[in-house]
Design a protein around this motif. Structure first.
Motif, short mmCIF file in Angstrom:
data_model
loop_
_atom_site.label_atom_id
_atom_site.label_comp_id
_atom_site.label_asym_id
_atom_site.label_seq_id
_atom_site.Cartn_x
_atom_site.Cartn_y
_atom_site.Cartn_z
N UNK A 229 19.18 7.92 -0.15
CA UNK A 229 19.22 9.16 0.65
C UNK A 229 18.84 10.37 -0.21
N UNK A 230 19.31 10.39 -1.45
CA UNK A 230 18.98 11.51 -2.34
C UNK A 230 17.48 11.54 -2.64
N UNK A 231 16.88 10.37 -2.84
CA UNK A 231 15.44 10.32 -3.09
C UNK A 231 14.67 10.79 -1.87
N UNK A 232 15.10 10.38 -0.68
CA UNK A 232 14.44 10.81 0.56
C UNK A 232 14.51 12.33 0.70
N UNK A 233 15.66 12.88 0.43
CA UNK A 233 15.84 14.33 0.54
C UNK A 233 14.92 15.06 -0.44
N UNK A 234 14.82 14.56 -1.66
CA UNK A 234 13.96 15.21 -2.66
C UNK A 234 12.50 15.17 -2.22
N UNK A 235 12.05 14.02 -1.75
CA UNK A 235 10.65 13.88 -1.33
C UNK A 235 10.34 14.83 -0.17
N UNK A 239 7.78 18.04 -0.51
CA UNK A 239 6.47 17.65 0.00
C UNK A 239 5.74 16.70 -0.93
N UNK A 240 6.47 15.77 -1.54
CA UNK A 240 5.88 14.84 -2.49
C UNK A 240 4.92 13.90 -1.75
N UNK A 241 3.72 13.79 -2.27
CA UNK A 241 2.68 13.02 -1.58
C UNK A 241 2.79 11.52 -1.81
N UNK A 242 3.25 11.14 -2.98
CA UNK A 242 3.29 9.71 -3.32
C UNK A 242 4.49 9.42 -4.20
N UNK A 243 5.01 8.21 -4.07
CA UNK A 243 6.14 7.75 -4.88
C UNK A 243 5.74 6.42 -5.53
N UNK A 244 6.49 6.03 -6.56
CA UNK A 244 6.07 4.90 -7.39
C UNK A 244 7.27 4.02 -7.73
N UNK A 256 11.81 1.96 1.38
CA UNK A 256 12.65 2.66 2.36
C UNK A 256 12.39 4.16 2.33
N UNK A 257 12.16 4.68 1.12
CA UNK A 257 11.83 6.11 0.99
C UNK A 257 10.49 6.39 1.66
N UNK A 258 9.54 5.50 1.45
CA UNK A 258 8.21 5.65 2.07
C UNK A 258 8.32 5.67 3.59
N UNK A 259 9.08 4.72 4.14
CA UNK A 259 9.22 4.64 5.59
C UNK A 259 9.91 5.88 6.18
N UNK A 266 2.44 5.05 -4.21
CA UNK A 266 1.33 5.29 -5.14
C UNK A 266 0.96 4.12 -6.00
N UNK A 267 1.84 3.10 -6.07
CA UNK A 267 1.50 1.92 -6.85
C UNK A 267 2.56 1.55 -7.87
#
Length: 300
Positions: A229-235, A239-244, A256-259, A266-267
Motif C-alpha cells: 500500500x505504501x508503494x502504491x501511494x508513493x507511485x 506520477x511514477x511512470x515505471x517500477x522495477x 500488484x503495484x502495477x495493477x 520497467x523490467x
C-alpha cells in the motif's frame, strides 16, 4: 601495509585438515597469486584491476544469494589456499566474519572509504545499506582499494594494477555520466526509482533520484499489505511512470503495484550476482549499464 588489510585469527584444526586435501584455489600449473572474493560482482571488478597477473575467483557462484550464504568445507579449503580474500563489508556477508577468522589469510574490505547510507526501515533500520557497488562512483573507491591491496600482494606489477584501475575507473565514470545526463530532463516529481528491494540507495543518490521500495532488505517473507500500500501511494503521488524488481526475488508484489496504479513494469534489475557468460549481465559493467538503461527507458 594498507590500513584495511587485516589478518584472520588462528587456523582451526579442521581448516588445517581441509587445506591439506587435494585441490587448491588456483588451477594446477597456475602459479599466480590467488585472490578470492565473496561474490561474482567483486570477482569481475577485481579481474579488471588484476589483469593477467592474479588468479581471481568467487566463493559464491552465479545466481547465489549472498546475504545468507553458508560456506561449505570446500569454500574453507579454497580460502585457506588463497593469498588474499576480498569482501564487500557493510554487513553484506553476514557469514563472513566467522569464515575469515577460520583461515590465516589476509583480507581487504573493498568498500572502505565509501560514505554509507543507512537503511531506513524494518529490523535493519540504522544499519548501513550494503549495496554500495550499485553506484559506479562507489566502485571507483573499490578499485582504489584493490589497486593498493594487489600492489602489496604483487609489488612487481604495481604499475600495471594502477594503470588497469585508472582505465576501469574511466569506464565507470562514463556509465555514471551517461545515466545522469539521460535523467536530467525529468521533472523533479518524476525523478523516482521504485523497486522491490531497497538495493539502489547509492545509485539513486548519485543519479539524483528519490528511492522507494516495497521492503528495505532482501525479503525473508512475503511483502506485507502495508508495504504494498505504501508503494502504491508513493507511485500515485509522484506520477511514477515505471517500477522495477530485482532478479533474485519474486516480482509478484510489484505487479500488484502495477495493477493498482497503471504504472508500467520497467523490467528486471540485477544487483547481487552476475549472469552466466551467455546471459544479460556477464560482467559488472554489463550489469550497471543494463540497469541504467532500463531505468532511463522506464522513467523517460
Amino acid at each position: 601495509m594498507p590500513k584495511n588489510l587485516v589478518r584472520g585469527g588462528a587456523v582451526l584444526a579442521a581448516v588445517a585438515l581441509l587445506s591439506g586435501c587435494a585441490g587448491g584455489a588456483a588451477p594446477q600449473g597456475d602459479d599466480r597469486p590467488v585472490v578470492l572474493t565473496t561474490f561474482t560482482v567483486l570477482a569481475d571488478i577485481a579481474r579488471n584491476v588484476a589483469g593477467e597477473h592474479l588468479s581471481v575467483e568467487s566463493i559464491t557462484k552465479v545466481g547465489a544469494e549472498i546475504h545468507g550464504y553458508e560456506p561449505t568445507p570446500g569454500d574453507i579449503r579454497r580460502a585457506a589456499d588463497a593469498d588474499l580474500i576480498l569482501d564487500n563489508g557493510l554487513n553484506l556477508e553476514a557469514w563472513f566474519a566467522q569464515f575469515v577468522d577460520s583461515v590465516d589469510v589476509p583480507h581487504v574490505v573493498v568498500s572502505e572509504g565509501v560514505e554509507p547510507i543507512d537503511i531506513a526501515g524494518d529490523a535493519y533500520a540504522g544499519k548501513p545499506n550494503p549495496h554500495a557497488w550499485m553506484s559506479p562512483v562507489n566502485v571507483q573507491v573499490y578499485v582504489d582499494n584493490m589497486v593498493e591491496a594487489f600492489s602489496e600482494l604483487d609489488p612487481e606489477h604495481a604499475d600495471d594494477f594502477a594503470a588497469n584501475g585508472e582505465a576501469y575507473a574511466q569506464q565507470l565514470q562514463a556509465v555514471q555520466d551517461e545515466l545522469v545526463d539521460a535523467l536530467a530532463p525529468l521533472p523533479e516529481n518524476e525523478r523516482a526509482l521504485v523497486t522491490c528491494e531497497g538495493a539502489f540507495s547509492y545509485l539513486a543518490r548519485d543519479a539524483g533520484l528519490t528511492e522507494a521500495y516495497i521492503w528495505p532488505v532482501n525479503a525473508e517473507q512475503q511483502a506485507t499489505p502495508q508495504q504494498i500500500a505504501a508503494a502504491i501511494e508513493f507511485v500515485e503521488e509522484n506520477g511514477v511512470r515505471a517500477v522495477f524488481c530485482e532478479s533474485t526475488v519474486s516480482d509478484k508484489p510489484m505487479q500488484q503495484v502495477v495493477e493498482a496504479t497503471g504504472a508500467a513494469f520497467g523490467g528486471t534489475l540485477y544487483v547481487d550476482s552476475l549472469s552466466e557468460p551467455e546471459g544479460p549481465v556477464p560482467t559488472y559493467l554489463d550489469l550497471i549499464r543494463h540497469d541504467a538503461s532500463l531505468i532511463v527507458e522506464g522513467l523517460t
